[in-house]
Structures are given as structure tokens and as C-alpha cells.
Write a protein that holds these residues in place. Structure first.
Motif, short mmCIF file in Angstrom:
data_model
loop_
_atom_site.label_atom_id
_atom_site.label_comp_id
_atom_site.label_asym_id
_atom_site.label_seq_id
_atom_site.Cartn_x
_atom_site.Cartn_y
_atom_site.Cartn_z
N UNK A 14 0.87 -1.17 0.00
CA UNK A 14 0.00 0.00 0.00
C UNK A 14 0.90 1.22 0.00
N UNK A 15 0.72 2.08 -0.98
CA UNK A 15 1.72 3.13 -1.22
C UNK A 15 1.72 4.22 -0.16
N UNK A 16 0.74 4.20 0.76
CA UNK A 16 0.82 5.11 1.90
C UNK A 16 2.03 4.81 2.77
N UNK A 17 2.56 3.59 2.69
CA UNK A 17 3.66 3.16 3.54
C UNK A 17 4.92 3.99 3.32
N UNK A 18 5.10 4.51 2.11
CA UNK A 18 6.26 5.37 1.82
C UNK A 18 5.81 6.68 1.17
N UNK A 19 4.62 7.14 1.50
CA UNK A 19 4.11 8.35 0.87
C UNK A 19 4.90 9.60 1.26
N UNK A 20 5.52 9.58 2.44
CA UNK A 20 6.28 10.76 2.87
C UNK A 20 7.67 10.81 2.24
N UNK A 21 8.15 9.68 1.73
CA UNK A 21 9.48 9.63 1.14
C UNK A 21 9.47 9.93 -0.36
N UNK A 22 8.51 9.37 -1.09
CA UNK A 22 8.56 9.41 -2.55
C UNK A 22 7.19 9.69 -3.15
N UNK A 228 -3.24 7.26 17.39
CA UNK A 228 -4.20 6.24 17.00
C UNK A 228 -4.42 6.16 15.50
N UNK A 229 -3.98 7.16 14.74
CA UNK A 229 -4.08 7.11 13.29
C UNK A 229 -2.75 6.75 12.65
N UNK A 230 -1.68 7.40 13.09
CA UNK A 230 -0.40 7.33 12.37
C UNK A 230 0.73 6.71 13.17
N UNK A 231 0.43 5.65 13.92
CA UNK A 231 1.49 4.93 14.63
C UNK A 231 1.30 3.43 14.48
N UNK A 260 0.82 -4.60 2.65
CA UNK A 260 1.41 -3.90 3.78
C UNK A 260 0.97 -2.43 3.75
N UNK A 261 0.29 -2.01 4.80
CA UNK A 261 -0.19 -0.63 4.90
C UNK A 261 0.19 -0.08 6.26
N UNK A 262 1.18 0.81 6.27
CA UNK A 262 1.71 1.35 7.53
C UNK A 262 1.71 2.87 7.48
N UNK A 263 0.93 3.47 8.39
CA UNK A 263 0.97 4.92 8.62
C UNK A 263 1.85 5.12 9.85
N UNK A 264 2.97 5.82 9.71
CA UNK A 264 3.92 5.85 10.82
C UNK A 264 4.66 7.18 10.86
N UNK A 265 3.99 8.18 11.39
CA UNK A 265 4.56 9.53 11.44
C UNK A 265 5.83 9.58 12.27
N UNK A 266 5.89 8.79 13.33
CA UNK A 266 6.99 8.88 14.28
C UNK A 266 8.13 7.91 14.01
N UNK A 267 7.96 7.01 13.05
CA UNK A 267 9.00 6.00 12.83
C UNK A 267 9.25 5.78 11.34
N UNK A 268 8.43 4.96 10.68
CA UNK A 268 8.76 4.50 9.33
C UNK A 268 8.68 5.60 8.29
N UNK A 269 7.87 6.60 8.48
CA UNK A 269 7.86 7.72 7.54
C UNK A 269 9.09 8.61 7.71
N UNK A 270 9.83 8.40 8.82
CA UNK A 270 11.05 9.16 9.05
C UNK A 270 12.29 8.48 8.48
N UNK A 271 12.14 7.25 8.05
CA UNK A 271 13.30 6.47 7.59
C UNK A 271 13.44 6.55 6.07
#
Length: 288
Positions: A14-22, A228-231, A260-271
Motif C-alpha cells: 500500500x503506497x501510503x507506507x512510503x508516501x512521505x518519502x517518494x 491512533x491514526x499514524x502509529x 502492507x499498509x503502515x501509517x507511521x509519522x513517528x517512525x517508518x515515515x522518518x526512515x
């Protein structure tokens, strides 16, 4: 149960998983580089690159869709809002058809205006009625063009603003009412993040069967969950019994992708995006 340990042929991103990177075109390139065979893109990501360009890139890379995010948000304050919602869902269906998606995922909505903190009304029973009527209307068009709709029940914590359908049982009740013959036109998108806690989950997965299980989303539930939304957690980092639940899903007849669908403001979107995708591949083999 299928053995995922030797390859990742049944992994979808699910492309939200890396939406903050690319942007989406880069996501598709990186997936192709890693032999990730499927994605589920979001409409805003498609629009940012261009629908026809994305369709061409998918054809060129051979990547297919496991779903299209998203339609829904049917409740509205007035007739004009209802009409706008139906037109937007029709557009989502048309976009999904252009991209060759197997289904449009529906996040059905709830109290209109609640996302901005100003709900037009607080009658959740009314919202549920408007959701039912909206799905029925969208389904009429979806049948005409041959695009299945997948209702995604959301965790009860999101009942006010994002979805007033909060259990798999409720979603299946709607499916049975609107598509009693199980034609394949209406089913569910089962997202682990939203349903893992449900004491009726195994029973309702069996009830759904292959005819209703149109999409399967995976991640993990973290302790503590800081947002509760992005972790959301990477598979294997939380408390969800992922292999057990996939066993139930496959026992019910599902043989599609684990998305795989991961919203992760504090972790995976930072990597770095490369690290995220490589971890998705390795965890899909070891934890899903």
C-alpha cells in the motif's frame, strides 16, 4: 497455509507506507527493483503523477494492483453533499478501472464534518443509514463497469469521523443485504490494524469466505500506540497474531496478496524509503 518464507511473491505495498518519502512514480520504480509485484495506490498520489502516466508505468513494469484507495465518505449534511459524494465515488471507480484494480476500497465515512471537529450532526444511526444508501447507489454504477467494491471496517476509535462501520460482522451484514447472491460485486477489505481485537473475527472471516474477502491488509499494533491514526507498527513489532489470522483468512479461501499498509509519522515515515521497503520484504517473509 501458504509458505511466505522463501519469497515475497504475495507481498503488495500500500503506497501510503512510503508516501512521505517518494511520489508514486518513484514508489513504482522501487517496487519493480525489488520484485514487489503489486501495489495499492491512493487517489491523491495518482493525481499528483497523473492517471494515464501511472497506468503506463504499471503496464511497463508489470506491476498490478491489489486494490485502490479509496472511495466512501458517503454521509453528508444535505442533498448536495450526498450527490457530490456519489460523483466522487463514481470517479474513483473510473480511475480504478483505468488502472486495472481488482476493487475500490471503501472507507465509508461517518458524522459529516467530524474530521474538522465540526460535525453537521451527531446522529450516528443516521450516518449508518446514509452509508448503506450510498454504498447501494455506488454499487449500481460499479456493477455496470465491473468494478467490485470492498467495505473496510475501521477500528471503533475512528467511528465518529472516518467510518461508522467498525466490525467485520457489520460490513458483511451490508454485503448480504445489498448483494445476497454473492456475485463478487461487493465484499470487504480486511485490515488487521482495525479488526485484530474483534472476538468474533475468526467466525466472521469464515462467514466472509473467498467471495467476500477482496483485500487483506497487514501491519501491527504497537504497545504503546502513540498516535491512533499514524502509529502503525511494522509486522512483527507489535502484538497481533499475524500468522494465526492469515491462517483463518486462507482457510476461508483467500489466496490473494498480503498488502502492507503502515501509517507511521513517528517512525517508518522518518526512515529512508529503501530501508522501509527492504524491511517490508523481510518481515513479509518472517512475520506475516
Amino acid at each position: 497455509m501458504r509458505d511466505f518464507s522463501q519469497d515475497h511473491r504475495w507481498l503488495s505495498l500500500n503506497t501510503a507506507t512510503v508516501r512521505k518519502q517518494w511520489k508514486l512514480d518513484r514508489i513504482i520504480e522501487e517496487c519493480a527493483r525489488r520484485d514487489i509485484r503489486a501495489i495499492s495506490p491512493w487517489r491523491d498520489q495518482v493525481a499528483a503523477v497523473g492517471l494515464e502516466k501511472v497506468a503506463r508505468q504499471l503496464r511497463d513494469t508489470g506491476i498490478v494492483l491489489s486494490g485502490y484507495c479509496r472511495g466512501g465518505f458517503f454521509p453528508a449534511a444535505d442533498a448536495a453533499g450526498h450527490q457530490a459524494a456519489l460523483l466522487d465515488n463514481r470517479q474513483a471507480i473510473d480511475e480504478a478501472k483505468t488502472l486495472g484494480a481488482p476493487c475500490v476500497v471503501l472507507v465509508v465515512g461517518s458524522l459529516p464534518g467530524a474530521l474538522t471537529g465540526k460535525p453537521a450532526y451527531t446522529d450516528i444511526a443516521r450516518a449508518r443509514t446514509e452509508v448503506f444508501d450510498g454504498i447501494a447507489a455506488a454499487l449500481e454504477y460499479a456493477r455496470q463497469v465491473g468494478m467490485p467494491l470492498a467495505i473496510e471496517p475501521l477500528h471503533p476509535m475512528q467511528a465518529a469521523e472516518r467510518a461508522c462501520v467498525n466490525t467485520l460482522e457489520h460490513a458483511l451484514d451490508i454485503c448480504d443485504a445489498l448483494d445476497p447472491q454473492q456475485t463478487g460485486a461487493l465484499g470487504v477489505a480486511l485490515d488487521i490494524y482495525h479488526v485484530w481485537w474483534d472476538p468474533k473475527l475468526q467466525q466472521q472471516i469464515a462467514r466472509a469466505g473467498a467471495a467476500r474477502l477482496l483485500a487483506y491488509h497487514v501491519c501491527d499494533w504497537l504497545l504503546p500506540t502513540r498516535d491512533l491514526l499514524n502509529d502503525r507498527g511494522m509486522m512483527g513489532d507489535g502484538v497481533v497474531e499475524l500468522k494465526k489470522i492469515r491462517g483463518w483468512v486462507e482457510d476461508a479461501g483467500y489466496q490473494g496478496y498480503s498488502e502492507v499498509e503502515i501509517f507511521s509519522e513517528l517512525d517508518w515515515w522518518q526512515r529512508p524509503g529503501e530501508e522501509v521497503l527492504d524491511t517490508c520484504v523481510s518481515r513479509h517473509r518472517s512475520a506475516v
